[in-house]
Motif scaffolding. Structure first.
Motif, PDB file in Angstrom:
ATOM      1  N   ALA A  35      23.503  24.444  10.537  1.00  0.00           N
ATOM      2  CA  ALA A  35      24.415  24.514  11.788  1.00  0.00           C
ATOM      3  C   ALA A  35      26.117  24.176  11.637  1.00  0.00           C
ATOM      4  CB  ALA A  35      24.135  23.817  12.486  1.00  0.00           C
ATOM      5  N   TYR A  51      18.036  26.529   6.884  1.00  0.00           N
ATOM      6  CA  TYR A  51      17.440  27.254   8.388  1.00  0.00           C
ATOM      7  C   TYR A  51      16.264  27.421   8.197  1.00  0.00           C
ATOM      8  CZ  TYR A  51      17.348  29.727  12.720  1.00  0.00           C
ATOM      9  OH  TYR A  51      16.734  30.445  14.151  1.00  0.00           O
ATOM     10  N   ILE A 110      21.650  26.797  16.439  1.00  0.00           N
ATOM     11  CA  ILE A 110      22.480  27.356  16.526  1.00  0.00           C
ATOM     12  C   ILE A 110      23.313  27.618  17.127  1.00  0.00           C
ATOM     13  CG2 ILE A 110      22.593  29.813  16.233  1.00  0.00           C
ATOM     14  CD1 ILE A 110      21.186  28.636  14.081  1.00  0.00           C
TER      15      ILE A 110
END
Length: 297
Positions: free
Chosen positions: A12, A234, A250
């Protein structure tokens, strides 16, 4: 599990940093040159990463090629040309908060195109998210937006929202035919090929020859860190804790972009930006939260 959570936070933060890096890179390269070089480097990295994780890069077939071309055209070619063009004039934090409305747009089109269940919570979430975007774009003065209209940069960032939503929706079908890493790798390769002609026509050779340490640092950050490691971390998180829990991280992307834009670029933190960003994220949460059966009646 602490390592998994650290990697999700890391992905992120890296993705949030792309908005600042894109703003900086726009000072040194044209939009098509920057986008092509980003995905040339990303493609090389992802070929090796995919081969290591999945054994090999899947071959293109008549069944998979149309979907992969669609992914490349929307999520790579169109999105990134608009991304770099928009960031030439739009502050990184503001742009990231506008793009944070993508889940709400995806939910809207999923209901319209795929007849997915459209609950009251989703409708409220989409409305709240769009209200937040309006507040961000207008700077807290909707009347000024009506009088002056959108700038070219704002139009490009809104184009990012639509093209990434299209990429996401197409990805639902593509992932039925190609494994995730293979789909990402091929979309990057095909997208880079699509970006090459306009990049050459708009001065790719000149931009590359004139690129200094800062520009190359931004390109390496985009291609290797944000795209390569960001996606791999991720997906590790998705495999370990599931897409729903991983997807929560996110929401850190626009927050990171706003913070880094303030820290590194001196972008102002206005009350309208803070309130609009809060509304966008609240709308996204409403849109994607799980509902109990009685709430859908």
């Amino acid at each position: 599990m602490s390592g998994i959570y650290c990697k999700l936070i890391g992905s992120a933060v890296l993705w949030g940093g792309t908005w600042v890096a894109g703003r900086i890179l726009g000072r040194y390269m044209g939009p098509f040159s920057a986008a092509f070089m980003r995905f040339l480097l990303a493609s090389i990295f992802l070929v090796f990463l995919t081969a290591r994780l999945e054994g090999r890069v899947p071959k293109l077939t008549r069944r998979t090629l149309p979907w992969l071309l669609l992914l490349a055209a929307t999520g790579i070619f169109a999105y990134n040309a608009l991304f770099f063009a928009g960031l030439r004039t739009v502050p990184a934090g503001r742009a990231a908060l506008i793009v944070a409305s993508i889940p709400a747009v995806v939910a809207l089109f999923s209901a319209l195109l795929f007849r997915e269940r459209f609950t009251v919570a989703k409708a409220c979430g989409i409305a709240v998210s769009f209200a937040g975007v309006g507040l961000i774009v207008s700077g807290g003065d909707p009347g000024a937006l009506l009088r002056q209209g959108l700038s070219f940069g704002d139009v490009c960032i809104f184009g990012c929202v639509l093209t990434w939503a299209a990429y996401t929706l197409a990805g639902k079908k593509a992932m039925e035919r190609v494994a995730p890493y293979g789909a990402v790798t091929w979309s990057c390769i095909l997208g880079a090929a699509m970006l090459l002609p306009p990049a050459l026509a708009t001065g790719l050779a000149r931009d590359v020859a004139g690129a200094g340490v800062v520009a190359w640092g931004c390109l390496l950050f985009f291609g290797i860190l944000a795209t390569g490691f960001g996606f791999s971390w991720y997906y590790e998180g998705v495999r370990a804790i599931g897409p729903t829990k991983a997807g929560v991280f996110i929401n850190l992307v626009p927050v990171t972009a706003v913070f880094l834009g303030w820290l590194l670029l001196g972008e102002p933190l206005s009350s309208s930006l803070a309130l609009g960003g809060t509304l966008v994220l609240a709308g996204v949460w409403l849109t994607n939260r799980k509902t109990k059966p009685y709430e859908n009646r």
